[in-house]
Design an enzyme around this catalytic site. Sequence first.
Site, mmCIF file in Angstrom:
data_model
loop_
_atom_site.group_PDB
_atom_site.id
_atom_site.type_symbol
_atom_site.label_atom_id
_atom_site.label_comp_id
_atom_site.label_asym_id
_atom_site.label_seq_id
_atom_site.Cartn_x
_atom_site.Cartn_y
_atom_site.Cartn_z
ATOM 1 N N LYS A 87 -2.577 5.295 0.659
ATOM 2 C CA LYS A 87 -3.515 6.669 1.949
ATOM 3 C C LYS A 87 -2.889 7.995 1.790
ATOM 4 O O LYS A 87 -3.401 8.441 0.697
ATOM 5 C CB LYS A 87 -3.799 5.990 3.172
ATOM 6 C CG LYS A 87 -4.270 4.166 2.696
ATOM 7 C CD LYS A 87 -5.376 4.193 3.029
ATOM 8 C CE LYS A 87 -5.502 2.806 2.951
ATOM 9 N NZ LYS A 87 -4.998 1.440 2.488
ATOM 10 N N TYR A 132 -5.168 -3.788 11.913
ATOM 11 C CA TYR A 132 -4.962 -3.738 10.682
ATOM 12 C C TYR A 132 -5.903 -5.469 10.026
ATOM 13 O O TYR A 132 -4.272 -5.991 10.505
ATOM 14 C CB TYR A 132 -4.614 -3.423 8.983
ATOM 15 C CG TYR A 132 -5.332 -3.366 7.393
ATOM 16 C CD1 TYR A 132 -6.460 -2.564 7.479
ATOM 17 C CD2 TYR A 132 -4.887 -4.030 6.678
ATOM 18 C CE1 TYR A 132 -6.980 -2.452 6.192
ATOM 19 C CE2 TYR A 132 -4.856 -3.450 5.599
ATOM 20 C CZ TYR A 132 -6.673 -3.070 5.536
ATOM 21 O OH TYR A 132 -6.393 -3.346 4.013
ATOM 22 N N ARG A 143 12.197 -4.657 -11.843
ATOM 23 C CA ARG A 143 12.250 -5.106 -10.575
ATOM 24 C C ARG A 143 12.853 -4.850 -9.623
ATOM 25 O O ARG A 143 12.687 -5.130 -8.645
ATOM 26 C CB ARG A 143 11.888 -6.774 -11.151
ATOM 27 C CG ARG A 143 11.386 -7.549 -9.217
ATOM 28 C CD ARG A 143 10.790 -9.247 -9.100
ATOM 29 N NE ARG A 143 10.974 -9.908 -10.808
ATOM 30 C CZ ARG A 143 11.960 -10.630 -10.769
ATOM 31 N NH1 ARG A 143 12.229 -11.171 -9.421
ATOM 32 N NH2 ARG A 143 12.481 -11.559 -11.961
#
Length: 396
Positions: A213, A116, A63
């Site tokens: 993306k 967005y 983590r």
Amino acid sequence: MSSKNSKQPYGFHTLAVHKGYEPDSQTGSLALPIHQTSTFVFPSAEVGGKRFAGEEAGYVYSRLGNPTVAALEEKVAALEKGEKALAFASGMAAISAILLGLVRSGDHILCSRGLYGCTFGFLSILKDKFNVDYTLCDMRDEESVTSSIQENTKVIYIETPMNPTMQIIDLAMIGQIGKEHQITTVVDNTFMSPYLQRPLEYGCDVVVHSATKYLGGHGDLIAGIAVGKEDFLEEIRFTTLKDIGGILAPFDAFLLVRGIKTLGVRMDRHCQNALQVAIFLENHPKVTNVMYPGLKSFPQHELAKKQMDGFGGLISFELKDGLEAGLSMMNKLELLKRAVSLGDVDSLIQHPASMTHSVVPKEERIKMGIADGLIRLSVGIENVEDIINDLQQALS
């Protein structure tokens, strides 16, 4: 990998392939190993204590850091010309962690008018639950930006080009305003990727990506990246990222590293295809408006040429007969896929008002320039003739 050879700095494509990893010293593995582990063994109790105290470098728990993820972070930092990168489980994990790390209750965020939908949703959460206000601003000129700055403005957050209107903001202007007013500037660079645009070079402070993306490029992962100053991002690593936990899995980091190796090659093809598709759409009698920075008719074409190394693969357009015509056209497509997301090798088409920006109230959405009939097309790397032929048959 060193960023320099004996003669000159390495170019983008070389860094994209090699930066962040040298062949494994034990096995000679050419491909980056996937360190699929949750924790790391300390050679002694004393070393473990020093690592937790920050007195000795080394891995503690995935983590907080993982070798596969670290290779990705080093590669993206080099491509964006930043000191450090930090990987997250999604683009929204990156955006929310950066904003949470920069503001406190009572602060204000100044945002570009186009955002967005999920970024808008997160800003609404900050306002409703944590008393962090925000303003959407037309940032096409300096006066409109500076006049919107408040005494409690801590962040200027922009998308350029904006999603999905493709409106462009002058990065040098925003970077300068941020410096003059001591406000942190954050740029969502998802639409361009570091191959086509590097906001840090224009004085902006932090770059965020939905790595899902163009960085990934193959529609098989979800991830986010932030790039900026090392001290700031390390603070985010050991606070917001650690305590909220939106970490990237080693396997997804491996996929991203693999995808980034072909980023420049893919982006060249995306740009070439998109320009031809945009010209086709602009000349089609049923199309009334085409938004693509590579078109000479695009209002900010000259600014796009100034700060971008290419015009990207995203096109938005409207049909003369409005929403119903647009939806009918989408349903007739055979090659292009009706799907949200973008930056994939496949061509993807979607309807922002009912899909990606459905969370935005209609009144605000219209102010953003997102009409009911607006269609967004992410142009893939297929043969451009096939893309155009599919659009042609669907429009007819």
